[in-house]
Scaffold this active site. Sequence first.
Site, PDB file in Angstrom:
ATOM      1  N   ASP A  95      -6.999   4.505  -4.596  1.00 13.77           N
ATOM      2  CA  ASP A  95      -7.688   4.359  -3.301  1.00 13.77           C
ATOM      3  C   ASP A  95      -8.282   5.750  -3.041  1.00 13.77           C
ATOM      4  OD1 ASP A  95      -8.004   2.488  -0.816  1.00 13.77           O
ATOM      5  OD2 ASP A  95      -7.313   4.342   0.087  1.00 13.77           O
ATOM      6  N   LYS A 145       0.865  -1.194   0.000  1.00 10.54           N
ATOM      7  CA  LYS A 145       0.000   0.000   0.000  1.00 10.54           C
ATOM      8  C   LYS A 145       0.890   1.229   0.000  1.00 10.54           C
ATOM      9  CE  LYS A 145      -4.368   1.261   0.201  1.00 10.54           C
ATOM     10  NZ  LYS A 145      -5.560   0.621  -0.377  1.00 10.54           N
TER      11      LYS A 145
HETATM   12  P1  NDP Z   1     -12.998   7.987  -2.637  1.00  5.54           P
HETATM   13  O1  NDP Z   1     -11.934   8.971  -2.403  1.00  5.54           O
HETATM   14  O2  NDP Z   1     -13.507   7.777  -4.015  1.00  5.54           O
HETATM   15  O3  NDP Z   1     -14.265   8.312  -1.708  1.00  5.54           O
HETATM   16  C1  NDP Z   1     -14.202   8.375  -0.328  1.00  5.54           C
HETATM   17  C2  NDP Z   1     -15.556   8.869   0.137  1.00  5.54           C
HETATM   18  O4  NDP Z   1     -15.663   8.766   1.555  1.00  5.54           O
HETATM   19  C3  NDP Z   1     -15.817  10.327  -0.201  1.00  5.54           C
HETATM   20  O5  NDP Z   1     -17.173  10.456  -0.500  1.00  5.54           O
HETATM   21  C4  NDP Z   1     -15.462  11.040   1.097  1.00  5.54           C
HETATM   22  O6  NDP Z   1     -16.074  12.292   1.255  1.00  5.54           O
HETATM   23  C5  NDP Z   1     -16.052  10.044   2.066  1.00  5.54           C
HETATM   24  N1  NDP Z   1     -15.535  10.217   3.413  1.00  5.54           N
HETATM   25  C6  NDP Z   1     -14.267  10.325   3.835  1.00  5.54           C
HETATM   26  N2  NDP Z   1     -14.222  10.452   5.172  1.00  5.54           N
HETATM   27  C7  NDP Z   1     -15.501  10.410   5.576  1.00  5.54           C
HETATM   28  C8  NDP Z   1     -16.136  10.480   6.838  1.00  5.54           C
HETATM   29  N3  NDP Z   1     -15.432  10.612   7.955  1.00  5.54           N
HETATM   30  N4  NDP Z   1     -17.492  10.364   6.877  1.00  5.54           N
HETATM   31  C9  NDP Z   1     -18.208  10.215   5.745  1.00  5.54           C
HETATM   32  N5  NDP Z   1     -17.666  10.162   4.543  1.00  5.54           N
HETATM   33  C10 NDP Z   1     -16.339  10.265   4.463  1.00  5.54           C
HETATM   34  O7  NDP Z   1     -12.459   6.615  -2.017  1.00  5.54           O
HETATM   35  P2  NDP Z   1     -12.907   5.123  -2.335  1.00  5.54           P
HETATM   36  O8  NDP Z   1     -14.363   5.066  -2.555  1.00  5.54           O
HETATM   37  O9  NDP Z   1     -11.983   4.592  -3.345  1.00  5.54           O
HETATM   38  O10 NDP Z   1     -12.527   4.389  -0.975  1.00  5.54           O
HETATM   39  C11 NDP Z   1     -13.433   4.311   0.125  1.00  5.54           C
HETATM   40  C12 NDP Z   1     -12.975   3.210   1.067  1.00  5.54           C
HETATM   41  O11 NDP Z   1     -12.939   1.967   0.358  1.00  5.54           O
HETATM   42  C13 NDP Z   1     -11.572   3.362   1.650  1.00  5.54           C
HETATM   43  O12 NDP Z   1     -11.541   2.793   2.930  1.00  5.54           O
HETATM   44  C14 NDP Z   1     -10.712   2.538   0.698  1.00  5.54           C
HETATM   45  O13 NDP Z   1      -9.504   2.115   1.309  1.00  5.54           O
HETATM   46  C15 NDP Z   1     -11.647   1.379   0.456  1.00  5.54           C
HETATM   47  N6  NDP Z   1     -11.377   0.600  -0.740  1.00  5.54           N
HETATM   48  C16 NDP Z   1     -11.350   1.177  -1.978  1.00  5.54           C
HETATM   49  C17 NDP Z   1     -11.120   0.408  -3.100  1.00  5.54           C
HETATM   50  C18 NDP Z   1     -11.195   0.974  -4.475  1.00  5.54           C
HETATM   51  O14 NDP Z   1     -11.118   0.175  -5.433  1.00  5.54           O
HETATM   52  N7  NDP Z   1     -11.371   2.254  -4.669  1.00  5.54           N
HETATM   53  C19 NDP Z   1     -10.797  -1.021  -2.977  1.00  5.54           C
HETATM   54  C20 NDP Z   1     -10.940  -1.549  -1.649  1.00  5.54           C
HETATM   55  C21 NDP Z   1     -11.187  -0.743  -0.579  1.00  5.54           C
HETATM   56  P3  NDP Z   1     -15.228  13.642   1.028  1.00  5.54           P
HETATM   57  O15 NDP Z   1     -15.186  13.810  -0.451  1.00  5.54           O
HETATM   58  O16 NDP Z   1     -16.008  14.687   1.736  1.00  5.54           O
HETATM   59  O17 NDP Z   1     -13.877  13.422   1.633  1.00  5.54           O
END
Ligand code: NDP
Length: 448
Positions: free
Chosen positions: A165, A125
Amino acid sequence: MSYVQDVLEDLKKKNANEPEFVQAATEILESLEPVFEKHPEYKKMGILERFVEPERVVIFRVPWVDDNGKVHVNRGYRVQFNSAIGPYKGGLRFDKSVNLSIIKFLGFEQILKNSLTGMSIGGGKGGSDFNPKGKSDGEVMRFCQSFMNELYNYIGPDSDVPAGDIGVGSREVGYLFGQYSRLSNEHHCILTGSGIEYGGSLVRTEATGYGLIYITEEALKQRGDSFKGKKVVISGSGNVAIYAAEKATMLGANVVAMSDSSGYIYDENGIQIPFIKEIKEINRARISEYLNYFSKNDLTAEFVEGSNNIWNIKCDIALPCATQNEINEDAAKTLLKNGTKYVCEGANMPSTLEATNVFLDSDIVYLPGKAANAGGVSTSALEMAQRSSKLHWSFEEVDSKLKNIMVNIYKNIDNVAREYGFEDNYVMGSNIAGFIKVANAMMAQGII
Ligand code: NDP
């Protein structure tokens, strides 16, 4: 004290200022006690001491210049945790909260997740404390180029293949890939999640969210149930959340709430996913904008400030898809009290240890992230396979392979949990099933 407890105590001392890593390690190691009772040979070969220590950690300076000519310096990381079963694989996170503890916890979880996919990929990572929010495209590009100038020295198509991510989507992957190609003068599969035009795979964008829904659908099916008519709450509105919401809706569920870090939207009639896509994927705006898509007369949605309260909403299925530790013990108890039947994690470690224990002590079907969100990395591995064979599979072909993988992960963790006497405990099932494959590979390769 048991072997596992000995190693854990040592780990806590050595990594006392890395709370997220200690949290992930505690959950994983404690669930491995029965494995070491069954396999004393692992102890003799120091498997656990080696398993908890990354093979390599790289920390580097990332200088870049903003649109006003001001110089900024961020910190870059790549943790190459374990390559016993294949090249390191795991995403890059760009977020102001990134530090070594967070990257190590993610890399550690990734070892088991990648093992569960059934593919030959090790765990790694990386990322940076750079915050892409509010930055211009030019600033993001210059940052990505500077980041890759250094990361270039440590990755390769057969050694370490990063992906996206949080904060690293198709725009960032494009800039990172471009710089790698320029430096190497080669068009390798060095980052997955690449654009379709330059070697990416169909379904990679949707994969983590769709995969989460496929594995949840299997858990429902095994209990004679389905998504049809279920009330679903999804935290986040990023890549994982959007495609989880899309697929759940396609299967007949009613997704009533989604969030970002500023708050959540709630609509008992169901959220219109295309609007969320436009707000987040195109406009890069706040989720409260959702309300502007409706005239006063049509508006049934509301925006509530503060994202944590999203877990107070009554639902059948809760899908945390935002970030680590977003569900604490109180939120877990609230979900339980409100009659939630399934908690399936799209994010990595979204539940604290206390919250996890609330779920495990209840009748809630709890699918931990390392199994439930493995669809992303699985499709990354499918992308690598297509790249190396110079073939492009259709959307349907990749989607059906993804579904198969997720169903197989469910069956595997379910069987292993039963085999070890922990029926329906998918934390035990995931950790044990993921670990044994890695441990056996480490046993075969000697003390390295
Ligand atoms: P993104 O950056 O696309 O989206 C993250 C989202 O979470 C945004 O909407 C962000 O809002 C929101 N967010 C962050 N902090 C908070 C909070 N405290 N409360 C509510 N919402 C919050 O990331 P991903 O969708 O790619 O990743 C999300 C999760 O999934 C992570 O844990 C990542 O490690 C995991 N993951 C992702 C993979 C992937 O393929 N993308 C694969 C496996 C796991 P804002 O814009 O306001 O920050």
